[in-house]
Design a protein around this motif. Sequence first.
Motif, PDB file in Angstrom:
ATOM      1  N   ASN A  27       0.832  -1.205   0.000  1.00 60.00           N
ATOM      2  CA  ASN A  27       0.000   0.000   0.000  1.00 60.00           C
ATOM      3  C   ASN A  27       0.867   1.256   0.000  1.00 60.00           C
ATOM      4  O   ASN A  27       0.474   2.291  -0.516  1.00 60.00           O
ATOM      5  N   SER A  28       2.051   1.196   0.582  1.00 53.23           N
ATOM      6  CA  SER A  28       2.933   2.351   0.703  1.00 53.23           C
ATOM      7  C   SER A  28       3.906   2.403  -0.461  1.00 53.23           C
ATOM      8  O   SER A  28       4.378   1.373  -0.939  1.00 53.23           O
ATOM      9  N   ILE A  29       4.249   3.604  -0.866  1.00 57.76           N
ATOM     10  CA  ILE A  29       5.206   3.786  -1.959  1.00 57.76           C
ATOM     11  C   ILE A  29       6.627   3.650  -1.418  1.00 57.76           C
ATOM     12  O   ILE A  29       7.506   3.153  -2.101  1.00 57.76           O
ATOM     13  N   LEU A  30       6.849   4.084  -0.156  1.00 58.19           N
ATOM     14  CA  LEU A  30       8.184   4.068   0.430  1.00 58.19           C
ATOM     15  C   LEU A  30       8.393   2.830   1.287  1.00 58.19           C
ATOM     16  O   LEU A  30       7.484   2.370   1.966  1.00 58.19           O
ATOM     17  N   THR A  31       9.618   2.345   1.262  1.00 56.66           N
ATOM     18  CA  THR A  31       9.968   1.217   2.119  1.00 56.66           C
ATOM     19  C   THR A  31      10.238   1.735   3.529  1.00 56.66           C
ATOM     20  O   THR A  31      10.453   2.940   3.715  1.00 56.66           O
ATOM     21  N   PRO A  32      10.245   0.868   4.515  1.00 55.81           N
ATOM     22  CA  PRO A  32      10.540   1.327   5.883  1.00 55.81           C
ATOM     23  C   PRO A  32      11.903   2.011   6.004  1.00 55.81           C
ATOM     24  O   PRO A  32      12.043   2.984   6.738  1.00 55.81           O
ATOM     25  N   GLY A  33      12.893   1.528   5.287  1.00 54.58           N
ATOM     26  CA  GLY A  33      14.216   2.170   5.298  1.00 54.58           C
ATOM     27  C   GLY A  33      14.158   3.578   4.745  1.00 54.58           C
ATOM     28  O   GLY A  33      14.778   4.507   5.279  1.00 54.58           O
ATOM     29  N   LYS A  46      11.520   5.483   4.745  1.00 61.54           N
ATOM     30  CA  LYS A  46      10.789   6.290   5.721  1.00 61.54           C
ATOM     31  C   LYS A  46      11.716   6.765   6.831  1.00 61.54           C
ATOM     32  O   LYS A  46      11.669   7.923   7.249  1.00 61.54           O
ATOM     33  N   ILE A  47      12.594   5.870   7.297  1.00 56.08           N
ATOM     34  CA  ILE A  47      13.543   6.250   8.343  1.00 56.08           C
ATOM     35  C   ILE A  47      14.488   7.330   7.833  1.00 56.08           C
ATOM     36  O   ILE A  47      14.763   8.309   8.527  1.00 56.08           O
ATOM     37  N   LEU A  48      14.974   7.167   6.604  1.00 50.29           N
ATOM     38  CA  LEU A  48      15.864   8.173   6.020  1.00 50.29           C
ATOM     39  C   LEU A  48      15.165   9.525   5.883  1.00 50.29           C
ATOM     40  O   LEU A  48      15.759  10.570   6.170  1.00 50.29           O
ATOM     41  N   MET A  49      13.911   9.519   5.475  1.00 50.09           N
ATOM     42  CA  MET A  49      13.159  10.770   5.346  1.00 50.09           C
ATOM     43  C   MET A  49      12.972  11.430   6.711  1.00 50.09           C
ATOM     44  O   MET A  49      13.097  12.642   6.840  1.00 50.09           O
ATOM     45  N   PHE A  50      12.691  10.620   7.740  1.00 48.98           N
ATOM     46  CA  PHE A  50      12.530  11.155   9.085  1.00 48.98           C
ATOM     47  C   PHE A  50      13.832  11.775   9.582  1.00 48.98           C
ATOM     48  O   PHE A  50      13.843  12.875  10.138  1.00 48.98           O
ATOM     49  N   VAL A  51      14.942  11.071   9.365  1.00 54.16           N
ATOM     50  CA  VAL A  51      16.250  11.583   9.799  1.00 54.16           C
ATOM     51  C   VAL A  51      16.578  12.866   9.050  1.00 54.16           C
ATOM     52  O   VAL A  51      17.042  13.844   9.650  1.00 54.16           O
TER      53      VAL A  51
END
Length: 119
Positions: free
Chosen positions: A29-35, A37-42
Amino acid sequence: MMSNLARKLQQEQQQRTVQSPATSPARRNSILTPGEKILMFVFGAIVCFGATFMVSKQAAIYEVNKEIQIIEGNIQEQQKINSDLEIQISELSTYERIKQVTEKLGLTLNEDNVKGVEN
């Protein structure tokens, strides 16, 4: 009979290949992988920290500039006071005034005791 058997095997294989995409894993359902997402948050956290750091440094620079202006104003006031005092010194150290003060105090000028000094 062999040809019928071969056709049936071929049809079964085709049906299996057609059915195999239907059993593919569930779509994400998501376009981004969890990794990612973490990079975007950082990255977002770093941007926020950098912006906060820059604003705090600008505030510190503003305070220092304000103090510099206050000190420069104080320096100008003191220079004016110093120049006024120098004028008073020159007025009070005139020969006529010194002679007047000495006469008030009862002192007399003896020309024989005066020695001239040359520069």
